[in-house]
Scaffold this active site. Structure first.
Site, PDB file in Angstrom:
ATOM      1  N   ASP A  35       0.832  -1.206   0.000  1.00  0.00           N
ATOM      2  CA  ASP A  35       0.000   0.000   0.000  1.00  0.00           C
ATOM      3  C   ASP A  35       0.867   1.256   0.000  1.00  0.00           C
ATOM      4  O   ASP A  35       0.572   2.233  -0.683  1.00  0.00           O
ATOM      5  CB  ASP A  35      -0.914   0.036   1.235  1.00  0.00           C
ATOM      6  CG  ASP A  35      -2.000  -1.015   1.143  1.00  0.00           C
ATOM      7  OD1 ASP A  35      -2.002  -1.763   0.148  1.00  0.00           O
ATOM      8  OD2 ASP A  35      -2.837  -1.087   2.074  1.00  0.00           O
ATOM      9  N   LEU A  84     -35.933  -8.938 -11.840  1.00  0.00           N
ATOM     10  CA  LEU A  84     -35.979 -10.382 -12.073  1.00  0.00           C
ATOM     11  C   LEU A  84     -37.168 -10.985 -11.352  1.00  0.00           C
ATOM     12  O   LEU A  84     -37.495 -10.573 -10.231  1.00  0.00           O
ATOM     13  CB  LEU A  84     -34.702 -11.052 -11.545  1.00  0.00           C
ATOM     14  CG  LEU A  84     -33.404 -10.790 -12.294  1.00  0.00           C
ATOM     15  CD1 LEU A  84     -32.217 -11.268 -11.480  1.00  0.00           C
ATOM     16  CD2 LEU A  84     -33.442 -11.502 -13.647  1.00  0.00           C
ATOM     17  N   GLU A 114     -25.214 -17.430 -11.558  1.00  0.00           N
ATOM     18  CA  GLU A 114     -24.353 -16.404 -10.948  1.00  0.00           C
ATOM     19  C   GLU A 114     -24.863 -16.149  -9.547  1.00  0.00           C
ATOM     20  O   GLU A 114     -26.025 -16.450  -9.245  1.00  0.00           O
ATOM     21  CB  GLU A 114     -24.474 -15.088 -11.739  1.00  0.00           C
ATOM     22  CG  GLU A 114     -23.888 -15.167 -13.115  1.00  0.00           C
ATOM     23  CD  GLU A 114     -24.250 -13.946 -13.963  1.00  0.00           C
ATOM     24  OE1 GLU A 114     -24.905 -13.020 -13.450  1.00  0.00           O
ATOM     25  OE2 GLU A 114     -23.865 -13.946 -15.135  1.00  0.00           O
ATOM     26  N   LYS A 116     -26.389 -13.820  -6.745  1.00  0.00           N
ATOM     27  CA  LYS A 116     -27.214 -12.601  -6.772  1.00  0.00           C
ATOM     28  C   LYS A 116     -26.716 -11.678  -5.656  1.00  0.00           C
ATOM     29  O   LYS A 116     -26.926 -11.927  -4.471  1.00  0.00           O
ATOM     30  CB  LYS A 116     -28.689 -12.943  -6.578  1.00  0.00           C
ATOM     31  CG  LYS A 116     -29.586 -11.721  -6.713  1.00  0.00           C
ATOM     32  CD  LYS A 116     -31.047 -12.132  -6.744  1.00  0.00           C
ATOM     33  CE  LYS A 116     -31.967 -10.945  -6.966  1.00  0.00           C
ATOM     34  NZ  LYS A 116     -31.789  -9.847  -6.044  1.00  0.00           N
ATOM     35  N   ASP A 118     -26.360  -8.623  -3.232  1.00  0.00           N
ATOM     36  CA  ASP A 118     -27.363  -7.770  -2.602  1.00  0.00           C
ATOM     37  C   ASP A 118     -26.817  -6.348  -2.484  1.00  0.00           C
ATOM     38  O   ASP A 118     -26.031  -6.034  -1.590  1.00  0.00           O
ATOM     39  CB  ASP A 118     -27.709  -8.339  -1.215  1.00  0.00           C
ATOM     40  CG  ASP A 118     -29.009  -7.761  -0.697  1.00  0.00           C
ATOM     41  OD1 ASP A 118     -29.605  -6.927  -1.392  1.00  0.00           O
ATOM     42  OD2 ASP A 118     -29.420  -8.159   0.411  1.00  0.00           O
ATOM     43  N   ARG A 137     -30.346   2.295 -11.078  1.00  0.00           N
ATOM     44  CA  ARG A 137     -31.441   1.653 -11.811  1.00  0.00           C
ATOM     45  C   ARG A 137     -32.678   2.543 -11.789  1.00  0.00           C
ATOM     46  O   ARG A 137     -33.413   2.631 -12.760  1.00  0.00           O
ATOM     47  CB  ARG A 137     -31.733   0.278 -11.200  1.00  0.00           C
ATOM     48  CG  ARG A 137     -32.911  -0.385 -11.826  1.00  0.00           C
ATOM     49  CD  ARG A 137     -33.128  -1.805 -11.360  1.00  0.00           C
ATOM     50  NE  ARG A 137     -34.322  -2.321 -11.986  1.00  0.00           N
ATOM     51  CZ  ARG A 137     -35.540  -2.200 -11.477  1.00  0.00           C
ATOM     52  NH1 ARG A 137     -35.709  -1.618 -10.323  1.00  0.00           N
ATOM     53  NH2 ARG A 137     -36.581  -2.682 -12.113  1.00  0.00           N
ATOM     54  N   TYR A 228     -22.599  -7.571 -14.160  1.00  0.00           N
ATOM     55  CA  TYR A 228     -23.246  -8.838 -14.507  1.00  0.00           C
ATOM     56  C   TYR A 228     -23.899  -8.863 -15.899  1.00  0.00           C
ATOM     57  O   TYR A 228     -24.347  -9.898 -16.338  1.00  0.00           O
ATOM     58  CB  TYR A 228     -24.268  -9.268 -13.447  1.00  0.00           C
ATOM     59  CG  TYR A 228     -25.271  -8.199 -13.065  1.00  0.00           C
ATOM     60  CD1 TYR A 228     -26.204  -7.734 -13.975  1.00  0.00           C
ATOM     61  CD2 TYR A 228     -25.277  -7.673 -11.780  1.00  0.00           C
ATOM     62  CE1 TYR A 228     -27.112  -6.759 -13.635  1.00  0.00           C
ATOM     63  CE2 TYR A 228     -26.196  -6.692 -11.422  1.00  0.00           C
ATOM     64  CZ  TYR A 228     -27.109  -6.242 -12.366  1.00  0.00           C
ATOM     65  OH  TYR A 228     -28.003  -5.268 -12.022  1.00  0.00           O
ATOM     66  N   LYS A 316     -34.023 -17.289  -4.828  1.00  0.00           N
ATOM     67  CA  LYS A 316     -33.615 -16.648  -3.573  1.00  0.00           C
ATOM     68  C   LYS A 316     -33.265 -17.658  -2.479  1.00  0.00           C
ATOM     69  O   LYS A 316     -33.847 -18.737  -2.402  1.00  0.00           O
ATOM     70  CB  LYS A 316     -34.766 -15.756  -3.069  1.00  0.00           C
ATOM     71  CG  LYS A 316     -35.197 -14.666  -4.025  1.00  0.00           C
ATOM     72  CD  LYS A 316     -34.275 -13.485  -4.016  1.00  0.00           C
ATOM     73  CE  LYS A 316     -34.611 -12.583  -2.881  1.00  0.00           C
ATOM     74  NZ  LYS A 316     -35.208 -11.329  -3.243  1.00  0.00           N
ATOM     75  N   CYS A 410     -34.967  12.963  27.923  1.00  0.00           N
ATOM     76  CA  CYS A 410     -33.795  12.104  27.731  1.00  0.00           C
ATOM     77  C   CYS A 410     -33.692  11.162  28.930  1.00  0.00           C
ATOM     78  O   CYS A 410     -33.705  11.622  30.069  1.00  0.00           O
ATOM     79  CB  CYS A 410     -32.549  12.974  27.611  1.00  0.00           C
ATOM     80  SG  CYS A 410     -31.023  12.024  27.741  1.00  0.00           S
ATOM     81  N   CYS A 413     -30.467  12.348  31.109  1.00  0.00           N
ATOM     82  CA  CYS A 413     -30.310  13.618  31.829  1.00  0.00           C
ATOM     83  C   CYS A 413     -31.631  14.304  32.117  1.00  0.00           C
ATOM     84  O   CYS A 413     -31.679  15.319  32.807  1.00  0.00           O
ATOM     85  CB  CYS A 413     -29.393  14.554  31.048  1.00  0.00           C
ATOM     86  SG  CYS A 413     -30.164  15.197  29.556  1.00  0.00           S
ATOM     87  N   CYS A 428     -31.477  14.327  22.241  1.00  0.00           N
ATOM     88  CA  CYS A 428     -31.290  15.092  23.459  1.00  0.00           C
ATOM     89  C   CYS A 428     -30.283  16.178  23.081  1.00  0.00           C
ATOM     90  O   CYS A 428     -29.181  15.869  22.635  1.00  0.00           O
ATOM     91  CB  CYS A 428     -30.707  14.193  24.551  1.00  0.00           C
ATOM     92  SG  CYS A 428     -30.036  15.148  25.911  1.00  0.00           S
ATOM     93  N   CYS A 433     -25.310  16.585  28.662  1.00  0.00           N
ATOM     94  CA  CYS A 433     -25.932  15.288  28.973  1.00  0.00           C
ATOM     95  C   CYS A 433     -24.856  14.243  29.282  1.00  0.00           C
ATOM     96  O   CYS A 433     -23.919  14.018  28.502  1.00  0.00           O
ATOM     97  CB  CYS A 433     -26.769  14.826  27.785  1.00  0.00           C
ATOM     98  SG  CYS A 433     -27.359  13.136  27.946  1.00  0.00           S
TER      99      CYS A 433
HETATM  100  S1  IVH Z   1     -29.263  -9.805 -14.080  1.00  0.00           S
HETATM  101  C1  IVH Z   1     -32.690  -8.460 -16.760  1.00  0.00           C
HETATM  102  N1  IVH Z   1     -27.449 -10.738 -12.430  1.00  0.00           N
HETATM  103  O1  IVH Z   1     -30.909  -8.190  -8.741  1.00  0.00           O
HETATM  104  C2  IVH Z   1     -31.661  -9.048 -15.875  1.00  0.00           C
HETATM  105  N2  IVH Z   1     -28.981  -9.137 -11.592  1.00  0.00           N
HETATM  106  O2  IVH Z   1     -33.779  -8.520  -8.237  1.00  0.00           O
HETATM  107  C3  IVH Z   1     -31.168  -8.076 -14.948  1.00  0.00           C
HETATM  108  N3  IVH Z   1     -28.614  -8.506  -9.254  1.00  0.00           N
HETATM  109  O3  IVH Z   1     -32.080  -5.528 -10.683  1.00  0.00           O
HETATM  110  C4  IVH Z   1     -30.422  -8.525 -13.833  1.00  0.00           C
HETATM  111  N4  IVH Z   1     -26.870  -9.812  -8.919  1.00  0.00           N
HETATM  112  O4  IVH Z   1     -29.768  -5.234  -9.532  1.00  0.00           O
HETATM  113  C5  IVH Z   1     -28.494  -9.915 -12.578  1.00  0.00           C
HETATM  114  N5  IVH Z   1     -25.765 -11.649 -11.121  1.00  0.00           N
HETATM  115  C6  IVH Z   1     -26.807 -10.808 -11.258  1.00  0.00           C
HETATM  116  C7  IVH Z   1     -27.281 -10.003 -10.195  1.00  0.00           C
HETATM  117  C8  IVH Z   1     -28.383  -9.174 -10.409  1.00  0.00           C
HETATM  118  C9  IVH Z   1     -27.688  -8.905  -8.372  1.00  0.00           C
HETATM  119  C10 IVH Z   1     -29.689  -7.522  -8.956  1.00  0.00           C
HETATM  120  C11 IVH Z   1     -29.964  -6.532 -10.064  1.00  0.00           C
HETATM  121  C12 IVH Z   1     -31.414  -6.711 -10.394  1.00  0.00           C
HETATM  122  C13 IVH Z   1     -31.951  -7.335  -9.153  1.00  0.00           C
HETATM  123  C14 IVH Z   1     -33.221  -8.113  -9.427  1.00  0.00           C
END
Ligand code: IVH
Length: 674
Positions: A35, A84, A114, A116, A118, A137, A228, A316, A410, A413, A428, A433
């Site tokens: 670094d 999705l 892939e 998903k 969050d 988005r 993605y 999910k 509060c 205090c 507060c 305090c």
């Molecule tokens: S593909 C039309 N791939 O999940 C296809 N989405 O709940 C568009 N997300 O809006 C999405 N990982 O923001 C895709 N490997 C992945 C993802 C992914 C997270 C999010 C994305 C999407 C949301 C849908």
């Protein structure tokens, strides 16, 4: 002295080298240098750019943080960013597979799986390889322009890598911005102590960080990204999604490595099952997997509904949940006076930890969810995120549950609480305090601040409750005689504590600055401020404009720092009297050099150096100015105090004349240096 052309070549080489190391570190996860070596290269580039008359291009690695971000501009996506459709079990997945195969009339189908991620969906546009636009988005049709904030994410290349395959003239990719798990919990703890409600989930954390008005605060959050989707690549035609991922990787974009291809839905189920087990090991939050049909021609045949593509589905994971009872609700007072309600729970085991309480964030949250004392509730914990109450089991109510009434005073205090229309937090506002003071002292003494060992919560409580300490400066007035009378203290521990408090007078200025607990001033911002102002004294005299002129500091931080110093002069004077040497001494200089710095012509002023000087290079001139407490910037603006003009000064000279900025010749400059 370096000629401009030679200098440009060196600058370009250095930029390419830094881009390479950034990619290795932030994208490939494979750092090649330390670094500090990396920082040294960045500093070298900054110095060369400052000394060079050529304008700095926006894709230079030094140009990630541009201060204020223009938010609120809504722009239309090239084509809608769809969401999705969700599936929650194997049956849903099989139905998806059956529908796809039916619509494709029995043709063989390859599925890509892939993770998903969050976080928050974004779109990035590159024109001729340079990042030109970043949108959230939004509602799928229109997104918000967050280009300035996205630029601060180190895993987002400002310029694509030169690959053996050419780069499309226009490229639009889509991906997910997220905060790694450990940072998420750290930021939430920090937010609560600073009086802001913690982010309820990873998505809010990413969105909150990306939509900040001050890009320098975004830069201080370690946001990351996975791309993605390749949405548009002018002149390119890919056969499969996996081929497009390959190209994006070659262009230096960060795609998640855990992608796999499968010939059947059964194989997809196995991939899912593996990640159900392994997902906790990931350093970021995933809420499921995404299953996509690999062939783009098949994707086209399948098409989309108004909301979702028919060629993909989100599968999910079940959130980890447990059921328990709310035994009582307590209200805690933070460092800045925010009152945070906390549910005290009947202990329950969840995702490998015993949970005894859950933050309820604020009054509104209790009201919206109608959480009552005695309620049975569903508790959820996503990875390292603070457990939260997701649902009240109202059907289980017996009628003995008691609605919680938020205190009007509060709890620490007794002063009346304050509510503003602007924020949900109840505060507060009593500066004296005791509960706030205890939190402030604990922060001041903490490991990354003044590091006063032996000053734990029990001692702090006694010091404050016995009115021995009314602010952090009072710590320096404590004596062994008084301390040793406290419970569980005794003479040896009292001596040791006094020794530790004495030692803290020697900490570097940035630690003291962090320890003061100024809003938005975390450790890295404190370091940056001291690097530029050298001492707390100099910083305390700076105007918000001075502070904002530091690269990496935006308007909100500048305002917060300046307000703190204007309101806390008495405290600073007390600390000065107590002998905190870093208040007056410069960070890297000796006391004598520091006083020279403060008194000289250059201190606190902003300079631009242009043209060629006979006696030294521009970079040497910059160094001389900086070492005397001055700032050197590359372009002439209304904030510039002096232009130092050597031979052949051009457009900067004209601009300075236009703006009425004082111009120094080389001789004037040397005289001032003497
Ligand atoms: S593909 C039309 N791939 O999940 C296809 N989405 O709940 C568009 N997300 O809006 C999405 N990982 O923001 C895709 N490997 C992945 C993802 C992914 C997270 C999010 C994305 C999407 C949301 C849908």
């Amino acid at each position: 002295m370096m000629e401009s052309g030679v200098m440009q070549t060196e600058i370009e080489k250095l930029r390419a080298l830094i881009r390479h190391y950034e990619r290795q570190y932030y994208i490939e996860n494979h750092p090649e240098i330390s670094d500090s070596d990396f920082d040294a290269l960045m500093r070298k580039l900054e110095a060369l750019e400052a000394a060079d008359p050529m304008p700095i291009p926006p894709d230079s690695p030094t140009q990630r943080v541009g201060g204020g971000a223009e938010l609120g501009t809504r722009l239309q996506h090239r084509n809608p960013m769809l969401s999705l459709n969700n599936s929650y079990d194997e049956n849903d997945l099989r139905e998806f597979g059956a529908r796809v195969e039916r619509l494709l009339e029995g043709a063989p189908v390859e599925y890509v799986t892939e993770l998903k991620i969050d976080g928050l969906g974004v779109s990035l546009t590159y024109e001729n390889g340079i990042l030109t636009q970043g949108l959230t988005r939004g509602d799928g049709e229109y997104g918000e322009d967050v280009t300035a904030n996205l630029r601060t994410i180190r895993a987002v290349p400002l310029r694509l890598a030169e690959a053996e395959t050419a780069i499309p003239p226009v490229l639009e990719v889509r991906g997910e911005v997220f905060l790694p798990k450990d940072c998420l919990s750290e930021i939430n703890v920090q937010r609560e102590t600073e009086g802001e409600s913690p982010f309820a989930n990873p998505r809010n954390a990413a969105a909150g960080s990306l939509r900040l008005l001050d890009a320098s605060i975004t830069a201080s959050r370690p946001l990351d990204i996975f791309i993605y989707t390749l949405n548009y690549a002018e002149g390119f035609d890919f056969a499969t999604h996996t081929a497009s991922l390959e190209s994006m990787r070659r262009w230096g974009l960060k795609c998640n490595p855990s992608t796999a291809c499968h010939k059947s839905i059964e194989a997809v189920q196995t991939y899912y099952q593996q990640w159900v087990e392994k997902r906790h090991e990931l350093p970021y939050e995933v809420d499921g997997i995404v299953v996509k049909v690999n062939h783009l021609s098949q994707q086209q045949t399948l098409g989309t509904t108004a909301k979702y593509p028919r060629w993909a589905i989100a599968y999910k994971f079940n959130a980890q949940q447990a059921i328990t009872t709310v035994e009582k609700i307590e209200v805690q007072v933070g460092r800045t006076g925010t009152l945070t309600p906390v549910a005290i729970l009947k202990p329950v085991s969840l995702a490998g930890a015993t949970i005894t309480n859950a933050t309820l964030h604020n009054e509104q949250e209790i009201r919206t969810k109608d959480i009552r004392i005695g309620d049975r509730i569903v508790l959820e914990r996503a990875g390292d995120v603070i457990p939260k109450i997701v649902e009240v089991l109202t059907a289980d109510r017996t009628g003995n549950e008691v609605a919680f009434k938020f205190p009007e005073q509060c709890p620490a205090c007794g002063s009346p609480v304050q509510r503003t229309e602007k924020e949900v937090a109840v505060r507060c506002v009593n500066v004296a305090c005791a509960a706030q003071l205890k939190r402030r002292i604990a922060h001041y003494a903490s490991r990354n601040a003044l590091q006063i060992e032996g000053l734990g919560p029990a001692t702090i409580t006694q010091l404050v409750d016995n009115e021995l300490v009314r602010d952090v400066a009072d710590l320096y007035t404590l004596q062994v005689k008084v301390l040793s009378k406290l419970e569980r203290m005794g003479v040896p521990s009292a001596r040791n504590l006094i020794h530790q408090i004495e030692q803290s007078k020697m900490v570097p200025a940035e630690k003291l600055l962090f320890g003061l607990g100024i809003f938005h001033v975390g450790e890295s911002i404190a370091e940056l401020l001291i690097e530029n102002f050298l001492s707390l004294d100099a910083l305390s005299k700076a105007t918000p404009e001075d502070i904002e002129s530091v690269k990496g500091i935006g308007p909100q931080i500048a305002e917060s720092v300046s307000t703190f110093f204007s309101q806390n002069q008495v405290l600073l004077e007390k600390l000065r009297q107590a002998g905190l040497h870093c208040l007056t001494a410069a960070a890297v200089f000796t006391q004598t050099q520091a006083s020279e710095t403060v008194d000289n012509f250059f201190n606190g002023k902003t300079f631009v150096v242009t043209g060629s000087l006979e006696g030294m290079t521009r970079s040497e001139a910059s160094h001389e100015i900086k070492s005397r407490g001055g700032r050197v910037t590359s372009s002439v603006t209304s904030k510039t105090d002096y232009l130092i003009a050597g031979d052949g000064a051009g457009s900067k000279y004209t601009k300075a004349e236009e703006l009425g900025i004082s111009i120094l010749t080389e001789t004037d400059f040397f005289e001032k240096l003497q």
